[in-house]
Every structure is written in C-alpha cells, then in structure tokens.
Design a protein around this motif. Structure first.
Motif, PDB file in Angstrom:
ATOM      1  N   GLU A   1     113.429  69.118  13.012  1.00 30.65           N
ATOM      2  CA  GLU A   1     113.345  70.166  14.036  1.00 30.65           C
ATOM      3  C   GLU A   1     112.936  71.515  13.458  1.00 30.65           C
ATOM      4  N   LYS A   2     112.038  71.480  12.491  1.00 32.12           N
ATOM      5  CA  LYS A   2     111.501  72.710  11.905  1.00 32.12           C
ATOM      6  C   LYS A   2     110.039  72.472  11.565  1.00 32.12           C
ATOM      7  N   ARG A   3     109.258  73.546  11.528  1.00 27.80           N
ATOM      8  CA  ARG A   3     107.889  73.403  11.026  1.00 27.80           C
ATOM      9  C   ARG A   3     107.955  73.568   9.513  1.00 27.80           C
TER      10      ARG A   3
ATOM     11  N   ILE B   1     117.030  68.053   6.478  1.00 34.33           N
ATOM     12  CA  ILE B   1     118.255  67.426   7.003  1.00 34.33           C
ATOM     13  C   ILE B   1     118.049  67.106   8.483  1.00 34.33           C
ATOM     14  N   SER B   2     118.392  65.896   8.881  1.00 39.17           N
ATOM     15  CA  SER B   2     118.304  65.494  10.289  1.00 39.17           C
ATOM     16  C   SER B   2     119.673  65.005  10.749  1.00 39.17           C
ATOM     17  N   GLU B   3     119.905  65.093  12.050  1.00 38.58           N
ATOM     18  CA  GLU B   3     121.186  64.622  12.599  1.00 38.58           C
ATOM     19  C   GLU B   3     120.923  63.883  13.902  1.00 38.58           C
ATOM     20  N   TRP B   4     121.554  62.733  14.062  1.00 41.81           N
ATOM     21  CA  TRP B   4     121.402  61.933  15.285  1.00 41.81           C
ATOM     22  C   TRP B   4     122.690  61.168  15.524  1.00 41.81           C
TER      23      TRP B   4
ATOM     24  N   SER C   1     103.874  63.635  20.547  1.00 43.97           N
ATOM     25  CA  SER C   1     104.544  63.925  21.827  1.00 43.97           C
ATOM     26  C   SER C   1     106.058  63.683  21.745  1.00 43.97           C
ATOM     27  N   GLY C   2     106.484  62.892  20.763  1.00 38.83           N
ATOM     28  CA  GLY C   2     107.917  62.578  20.638  1.00 38.83           C
ATOM     29  C   GLY C   2     108.304  61.272  21.306  1.00 38.83           C
ATOM     30  N   SER C   3     107.353  60.626  21.978  1.00 40.29           N
ATOM     31  CA  SER C   3     107.641  59.360  22.667  1.00 40.29           C
ATOM     32  C   SER C   3     108.095  58.295  21.662  1.00 40.29           C
TER      33      SER C   3
END
Length: 437
Positions: A24-26, A44-47, A150-152
């Motif tokens: 979630e960053k450029r 770092i990612s979180e889900w 697109s995130g699909s």
C-alpha cells in the motif's frame, strides 16, 4: 525465521505493481523499461491480522550477457532462498514463454509453497488464457489469475498467501527497531558497506554509478540490539536527474532520511567534500537525525602525519554550524575502522535518545547565563529563569524567560555551544525553544 513472501518472474510481468498494492505504498519503482527493479526490495503487508514481509525482485533472465541481468539472477535466487511463500508471476496477455518454463524448473527444485500469479487477467476472456500455465507443473489450487493494475483477484490471492504463513511467528514491529540510513552521492560505497556488515551480497555492487535505484532495508544486529540498515540510491544534483527512475530514486533517498533515526553520510575521499554532500548533511539536520560523516576510500589517499586532521578541520570549517557531526576516515575495501564506525553509531543513537534531568540542566547552564546574560533590548533586561528538556523524539531544550521574542541568533548559538560543552550530544541536532515564563 520470519514470514517472507517473494514476488518473482521474468521482466515486465507486473511484479512491482503487485508489490506496491500489497504494501500500500508507491515504494517500488515502476517503469516500462525492462529490468528497472534491480535489487530485492522489502515492504510490510498485513491481511486478516497477519503481518508478513514482501520482497519485490528484478526480472529473471537466463543466460544473459548483460552485467545487471546476471546480478539480478543472483538476487532472485537469494530472495527465493529467503521466502516462505513464492509468488511466481506470469503474463496472461503474453502467454507461456520459454523463460517461464526455465524459471519454473528452478522454483520446483526448492520445494517451497508456490502460487502461480497469472497477471494482466483484465477481463474474463483473458483470464481463460491462464489455463495454459498448468504446463508449468503446479497444482490447480496454486494458480491465481489477477490484475495487479486494477486490484482484481488480489484479495483472493492474499487469502491463499496468509493460509500458508506460520501463525507462530510474531514479527517485530518495524517502527520499534532503530533505523540507520546510509546516504550519499552515487558510487561512494553505500552498498559495499551494507554487504560487508551483513556478510552477504544483499545489494548489487558494481563500479557503475547509480546501480542502487531503490532504498533497501536489512536487519542487522549490533551489540545485541537490532537495527534496520537502509541502503539508498545515490542522491545526484537536480540538474543531472533526467530519467524518471532517477527522480524516484532521489525521492526514495529523501524518504529514507526522513524515516531513519541515524544517517551515515558517505563521502568519497578521492572526490573530497562537495556542495552536494553539504545538501545531504543539511537534509539530515533538517529532519533532526543522528548524523555520522563517513569518509570512505581513505586507502586511496597519499598521507602525511596530519592529513586526516587537516581534512577534518577543512570539513568542519565548511559545514559550520554543523561541526558537531563526528567524522570518521574508513576504507570498506581494507575493512579499516568499520568497528569504530559501529561504535560511533551506537554512541550517536544513545545521544539522540538521552533525557537530561531539569536539575542537571539548570545547575549547568544557569551559571553560564549569569556570567554572560542575554543583551538588553530597548532598555529591557532579559531574564532566563528556568530550563527543561521537552518530551520530544529528538532533543529539544526549552528556556523560560520574561521576553523570549528579544533573544537573537548569536545568543542562541552561545547557549547551544554551552549545552554541547556540558552534555554529550555529538552527532545530534538540538532544537532550542524560548517561552514566556
């Protein structure tokens, strides 16, 4: 051990776009030019309440004669070895290629959890093309068509990723680990320093200026304390930033300084201290970071008895009033004074974090103010009654007095010098504030 997800694949399949979506960053550089992501890049990612590290890698090219392509291959192999889950990206529009087949053989040998991410599945018709990737020899449950643009499909992909992560791993919060940014002009030896400290070729090192385009974080243990070392792209003068890639790299270096606790500002001894070095130093001061000035390639300089002392005096004259910054002369190639550099890092970090009691401040500085009080203004005498350190992230000293607006810069410098004389703030910018009692 930690939960690491590596995004790998041939060039231009959309790895960096997916990386940016996951963290979630450029953060990764995106460009149409093949091979833009040269080094491993961490985020770092979180889900679903699970945190994990994501590694973005350069595009894998087999049997290439290009120096960067060979180095990219080495970096991809390192990333694969570190990963707990591998996201093997392919392109639905291009279809299956020989390079994909070659790469799949290497991945299968590792026997790690792998998900085939069929990217650019922008509509149902194109997503049907993803079936041909079963030829790569992975199970049906391991194929996931998505569109990273697109995130699909990325939500379903993350569900699958987190199912395969270790629930027992509690990763340290990134912001709780002190960060050291290694900054400087291109080709001064920043990546070489990281590689020497880590004992592995984590960052690509070549003699070509500007090899490191992204900032790269690595965890390093120093005296039983963990630090995050950030190797940054070389900061060039604005006039020389012609490519979009260079522009993003400069921004990344500035962000690395902003996000750090300490900055090692590296200078090439054979080039001397230049205006661009002063700009970097000023930037680190502006963000109130701990600063160490590291003169690298000292082994290349012909020396007399007092060469280092004379150069140190010259630099201190140039950087005034920033002459509180420690200067160390090193050679990464010869491994000279690297241990001393680490000791200084620890000292500067401790200096930046220290809290001086109000009684100590008043007992040490009020007598100095009495000896040399602030000059009167418009016939009015300025009286400083009380001094305290404010509870801020960086050292900030507050002076309470009757007429704060009349205290001028020369007297502020006098107070600053006295604070530095009495207390250990080497390498640390100090803020002074004046308030009405």
């Amino acid at each position: 051990m930690s939960n690491i997800v590596a995004i790998v694949g041939r060039p231009n399949v959309g790895k960096s776009t997916l990386f940016n979506r996951l963290v979630e960053k450029r953060k990764a550089i995106i460009d149409d030019e093949s091979g833009v992501t040269r080094d491993r890049h961490y985020g770092i990612s979180e889900w679903n309440g699970k945190k994990f590290t994501v590694i973005d890698t350069g595009g894998y090219v087999e049997k290439s004669k290009d120096i960067f392509e060979k180095k990219i291959k080495e970096q991809v192999i390192l990333a694969l070895n570190e990963a707990s889950v591998i996201l093997f990206m392919v392109d639905c529009k291009d279809g299956l290629t020989n390079l994909d087949l070659d790469f799949s053989k290497i991945i299968r040998e590792l026997n790690k959890k792998t998900i085939i991410v069929a990217n650019k599945a922008d509509n149902y018709k194109i997503s049907l093309n993803s079936n041909e990737f079963f030829e790569l020899g992975f199970k049906e449950s391991e194929l996931m068509p998505i569109s990273s643009q697109s995130g699909s499909g990325t939500g379903e992909l993350l569900d699958l990723v987190t199912k395969n992560l270790d629930d027992n791993i509690n990763k340290l919060e990134e912001n709780k680990i002190p960060k050291i940014a290694i900054v400087g002009r291109p080709n001064v030896g920043k990546s070489s320093l990281i590689n020497l400290l880590l004992g592995e070729e984590r960052n690509i090192v070549t003699s070509i200026s500007g090899t490191t385009r992204d900032s790269i974080d690595s965890v390093y243990k120093l005296y039983n304390n963990e630090f995050i070392l950030t190797d940054t792209a070389g900061i060039r003068k604005k006039a020389k930033v012609k490519e979009n890639i260079e522009f993003y790299s400069v921004m990344r270096s500035i962000q690395a300084i902003e996000n750090s606790d300490l900055c090692i500002v590296m200078i090439d001894a054979s080039q001397g201290f230049e205006s661009q070095d002063m700009n970097i130093l000023s930037l680190a001061t502006k963000y109130k970071k701990g600063i160490i000035l590291m003169i690298n390639k000292w082994d290349l300089i012909k020396k007399k008895n007092n060469t280092s002392k004379l150069l140190e005096e010259q630099i201190n004259n140039k950087i005034q009033p920033l002459d509180f910054v420690p200067i160390i002369f090193t050679s990464i190639l010869k491994k000279q004074r690297i241990h001393k550099l680490l000791n200084i890092c620890q000292e500067v970090y401790n200096n930046r974090k220290q809290r001086i009691s109000t009684s100590k401040l008043n007992n040490s500085i009020l007598p100095e103010i009495k000896k040399y009080p602030p000059p009167a203004k418009k016939g009015k005498h300025i009286k400083i009654k009380y001094i305290t350190q404010l509870p801020t992230n960086t050292p900030t000293i507050a002076f309470f007095c009757n007429l704060p607006q009349y205290i001028k810069e020369p007297y502020k410098r006098y107070l600053l010098n006295k604070i530095r004389e009495k207390f250990s703030f080497e390498g640390v910018p100090i803020s002074l504030v004046f308030r009405k009692k």
